[in-house]
Write an enzyme that holds these catalytic residues in place. Structure first.
Site, PDB file in Angstrom:
ATOM      1  NE  ARG A 177     -27.856   0.736  -8.110  1.00 57.03           N
ATOM      2  CZ  ARG A 177     -29.035   0.400  -7.595  1.00 57.03           C
ATOM      3  NH1 ARG A 177     -29.941   1.316  -7.425  1.00 57.03           N
ATOM      4  NH2 ARG A 177     -29.320  -0.847  -7.269  1.00 57.03           N
ATOM      5  CB  THR A 178     -23.843  -1.552 -13.377  1.00 52.29           C
ATOM      6  OG1 THR A 178     -23.587  -1.249 -12.009  1.00 52.29           O
ATOM      7  CG2 THR A 178     -22.555  -1.479 -14.158  1.00 52.29           C
ATOM      8  CE  LYS A 180     -28.660 -23.889 -25.188  1.00 55.42           C
ATOM      9  NZ  LYS A 180     -28.594 -23.330 -26.534  1.00 55.42           N
ATOM     10  NE  ARG A 231     -22.513  -6.017 -11.753  1.00 53.31           N
ATOM     11  CZ  ARG A 231     -23.217  -5.159 -11.029  1.00 53.31           C
ATOM     12  NH1 ARG A 231     -24.349  -5.547 -10.460  1.00 53.31           N
ATOM     13  NH2 ARG A 231     -22.805  -3.925 -10.866  1.00 53.31           N
ATOM     14  CG  HIS A 278     -18.613  -1.892  -9.576  1.00 53.74           C
ATOM     15  ND1 HIS A 278     -18.748  -1.453 -10.874  1.00 53.74           N
ATOM     16  CD2 HIS A 278     -19.879  -2.012  -9.089  1.00 53.74           C
ATOM     17  CE1 HIS A 278     -20.032  -1.306 -11.163  1.00 53.74           C
ATOM     18  NE2 HIS A 278     -20.742  -1.643 -10.100  1.00 53.74           N
TER      19      HIS A 278
HETATM   20  N1   CP Z   1     -23.926   0.152  -7.847  1.00 53.07           N
HETATM   21  C1   CP Z   1     -24.246  -0.935  -8.542  1.00 53.07           C
HETATM   22  O1   CP Z   1     -23.378  -1.648  -9.051  1.00 53.07           O
HETATM   23  O2   CP Z   1     -25.590  -1.197  -8.616  1.00 53.07           O
HETATM   24  P1   CP Z   1     -26.222  -2.407  -9.424  1.00 53.07           P
HETATM   25  O3   CP Z   1     -25.797  -3.686  -8.737  1.00 53.07           O
HETATM   26  O4   CP Z   1     -27.716  -2.192  -9.356  1.00 53.07           O
HETATM   27  O5   CP Z   1     -25.698  -2.351 -10.815  1.00 53.07           O
END
Ligand code: CP
Length: 353
Positions: free
Chosen positions: A53-54, A82, A103, A131
């Site tokens: 999603r993100t 590396k 992320r 998040h």
């Molecule tokens: N909600 C969410 O962060 O989903 P993903 O891990 O698929 O990005």
């Protein structure tokens, strides 16, 4: 909006958030108005951890704004494999892109990256910490469904210890009042102290519970979460927590007719398939909202940061490792400066003992 990076939802003022909410509504209503809004702008997505999603919603958001996208979905396909440091990767990619989404599996990584970036960094999840763009998605969805951020009974169920979406969610709600938070988990997976403290001294009530069925009838919102297998030290430890909370049709029969079921997704076994078609289950709509909210965020951050920052600080090397959270970025990237505020590590917010 006068924001340089987006590391925590509360980096935005309430006015910023209202502006972002309204812009998101306008984008949904008239997407054609924004189709070239980011023409010539490049977004980099640096994903050191898996995502559907993100990552895809950020990429699609930029493409729908007329911009371009670069990045990696697996650090092993980049020079991270590396041994390149986070600092060097950020310094290099910020020379190519105008805005970065990151992320990382370590708590505080996005904040650490922001120390070295002349372009905006957006935190797309830092370990078990925060998040914030998921929280934007959640807050947007809640306002659309309930028309308020106050006087709500909100149940958060599952892995409240490792679930970064829960931590960001609670921090965001600490600004509002008269909500009752039902923290539904085993005692092992209760929210960490620094998260609990953010609502403890506000005009909101906290109730801890371990039985979903017993409290579901009280809730206006049920926010289910996955047990975060990847955050446990061993699979045996994970198995002691898996499968304890499962929402199914029979539990939904005890819920209010207007309760909404949210989930940041992915879901594994905590919501049975027979709930998906219940109109109260809004998690797929919630995920779609994420793309529009991220379009608004990209637009506002790009507008606020047309000029690259040139005043990046030069930090002295720390004398020692100072944070006792083994999942903190400061314990891996050892050049990071020792930053402490109110006796807590600035990267991961854990209290220093
Ligand atoms: N909600 C969410 O962060 O989903 P993903 O891990 O698929 O990005």
């Amino acid at each position: 909006m006068n924001l340089r990076h987006l590391i925590d939802f509360n980096d935005m003022s309430t006015t910023d958030w209202n502006m972002l909410y309204n812009l998101t509504c306008d984008i949904i209503k008239a997407p054609e108005k924004y189709a070239a809004a980011c023409k010539g702008t490049v977004l980099a997505t640096l994903f050191y951890e898996p995502s559907t999603r993100t990552q895809f919603s950020f990429q699609t958001a930029m493409l729908r704004l007329g911009g371009n996208v670069i990045g990696f979905a697996d650090p092993n396909s980049s020079s991270v494999s590396k041994g390149e440091s986070l600092r060097d990767t950020v310094k290099i990619v910020s020379g190519y892109a105008d805005i970065m989404v990151m992320r990382n599996p370590l708590d505080g990584a996005a904040y650490a990256a922001s120390l070295y970036s002349p372009v905006p960094i957006i935190n797309a999840g830092d370990g078990a910490h925060l998040h914030p763009t998921q929280t934007m998605t959640d807050m947007f969805t809640i306002y659309n469904e309930k028309g308020t951020y106050e006087n709500l009974n909100i149940g958060l169920c599952g892995d409240l210890f490792n679930g970064r979406t829960v931590h960001s969610f609670i921090k965001a709600f600490s600004r509002y009042k008269n909500n009752r938070f039902w923290l539904i988990s085993t005692k092992e997976l209760m929210v960490p102290g620094y998260v609990y403290e953010t609502i403890e001294n506000t005009d909101n009530e906290i109730i801890t519970a371990d039985n979903l069925e017993e409290c579901i009838g009280e809730l206006d919102i049920l926010y289910m979460t996955r047990i975060q297998r990847e955050r446990f030290k061993t699979d045996e430890e994970y198995k002691t927590q898996a499968g304890i909370y499962i929402l199914n049709k029979s539990k939904m029969e005890k819920a209010k007719p207007n309760m909404i079921v949210m989930h940041p997704l992915p879901k594994v076994d905590e919501i049975f398939y027979d709930v998906d078609d219940d109109p109260r289950a809004i998690y797929f709509k919630q995920a779609r909202n994420g793309m529009y909210v991220r379009m608004a965020l990209i637009l506002l951050l790009c507008e606020a940061n047309r000029e690259r920052y040139t005043d990046l600080s030069v930090y002295p090397l720390p004398q020692r490792q100072f944070c006792n959270n083994q999942r903190c970025i400061s314990n891996k990237e050892i050049y990071l400066p020792e930053l402490i505020k109110d006796s807590a590590c600035v990267y991961c917010e854990h209290k220093l003992t």
